[in-house]
Design a protein around this motif. Sequence first.
Motif, PDB file in Angstrom:
ATOM      1  N   SER A  72      18.788 -67.768 -47.393  1.00  0.00           N
ATOM      2  CA  SER A  72      17.739 -67.845 -46.372  1.00  0.00           C
ATOM      3  C   SER A  72      16.333 -67.810 -46.949  1.00  0.00           C
ATOM      4  CB  SER A  72      17.887 -66.680 -45.378  1.00  0.00           C
ATOM      5  OG  SER A  72      17.731 -65.430 -46.025  1.00  0.00           O
ATOM      6  N   GLN A 107      25.767 -79.006 -42.961  1.00  0.00           N
ATOM      7  CA  GLN A 107      25.121 -79.248 -44.245  1.00  0.00           C
ATOM      8  C   GLN A 107      26.096 -79.649 -45.356  1.00  0.00           C
ATOM      9  OE1 GLN A 107      21.937 -75.728 -44.039  1.00  0.00           O
ATOM     10  NE2 GLN A 107      21.879 -76.838 -45.964  1.00  0.00           N
ATOM     11  N   ARG A 162      19.875 -73.951 -49.763  1.00  0.00           N
ATOM     12  CA  ARG A 162      19.199 -73.240 -48.685  1.00  0.00           C
ATOM     13  C   ARG A 162      19.909 -73.552 -47.378  1.00  0.00           C
ATOM     14  NH1 ARG A 162      13.930 -75.002 -49.104  1.00  0.00           N
ATOM     15  NH2 ARG A 162      13.742 -73.608 -50.904  1.00  0.00           N
ATOM     16  N   SER A 201      19.923 -78.070 -51.515  1.00  0.00           N
ATOM     17  CA  SER A 201      21.132 -77.915 -50.727  1.00  0.00           C
ATOM     18  C   SER A 201      21.594 -76.475 -50.626  1.00  0.00           C
ATOM     19  CB  SER A 201      22.254 -78.765 -51.336  1.00  0.00           C
ATOM     20  OG  SER A 201      22.458 -78.416 -52.690  1.00  0.00           O
ATOM     21  N   HIS A 208      20.110 -73.913 -43.767  1.00  0.00           N
ATOM     22  CA  HIS A 208      19.073 -74.141 -42.765  1.00  0.00           C
ATOM     23  C   HIS A 208      19.209 -73.246 -41.541  1.00  0.00           C
ATOM     24  CE1 HIS A 208      18.739 -78.456 -44.581  1.00  0.00           C
ATOM     25  NE2 HIS A 208      18.192 -77.537 -45.342  1.00  0.00           N
ATOM     26  N   ASN A 220      17.306 -70.188 -41.690  1.00  0.00           N
ATOM     27  CA  ASN A 220      15.845 -70.285 -41.593  1.00  0.00           C
ATOM     28  C   ASN A 220      15.361 -69.860 -40.208  1.00  0.00           C
ATOM     29  OD1 ASN A 220      15.650 -71.204 -44.205  1.00  0.00           O
ATOM     30  ND2 ASN A 220      15.561 -73.369 -43.635  1.00  0.00           N
ATOM     31  N   ASP A 221      16.269 -69.914 -39.251  1.00  0.00           N
ATOM     32  CA  ASP A 221      15.987 -69.435 -37.897  1.00  0.00           C
ATOM     33  C   ASP A 221      16.053 -67.908 -37.932  1.00  0.00           C
ATOM     34  OD1 ASP A 221      16.169 -68.565 -35.253  1.00  0.00           O
ATOM     35  OD2 ASP A 221      17.225 -70.370 -34.606  1.00  0.00           O
TER      36      ASP A 221
END
Length: 200
Positions: A128, A193, A138, A136, A140, A143-144
């Motif tokens: 995160s 992903q 990370r 790749s 996603h 990230n929220d």
Amino acid sequence: MELTEQFAYDWNDVRGWAPDTAANRISKSNFDLLIEYTRIIESWNETGNLLIERNSSDSEEAKDCNIAIISLGYIILGIILEFWLRAFLSVFYEDYIVDPCRYKTGTSKKSKDPANDMTLAELINYCSDPVKGIGSCRLHVLNDSTYRDWADRIRRRRNAVHSFQAKTSSFTVKELSDDIEHLQPFIYGLIFQLPDPTDR
């Protein structure tokens, strides 16, 4: 459940398609156990609530039993979360090992293997962190902030289950149910992903 079963089917044997480093790690995964844990947690709202209803008295024994039931839910949820993060970084292991921000062990500076050596806290932080986790690596969905907080809450509550630590009494059935509801969207975001198995 369907997402988990499809992932197990698609990734159970990826030799000759995925890089050897990824295939070697994923081939050691216990997909059958993941499926069973997922089946348990997805039926938790029915079975867990039923068990708690049977212990509806105000006695200390009933309260302790309910705390234990909720704690078991967080243990299972933590196991599932950890599996997915380890699987995610195993798929992208080739990217992970060239990341200068990857985790290393002590003074040896040897890379920590995400399939075996990284703690759940390290897995969450790495996937995160906007600095750690190149390209790749990370994840996603983390990230929220909603899902980042969700993952960290599961980690803390799973780790709080110790007989000498009275940290679980504030956990509620509603909180556990809400956290279980976040699992499927999290898995969907992670799988989105991954390389498409139909391209093999």
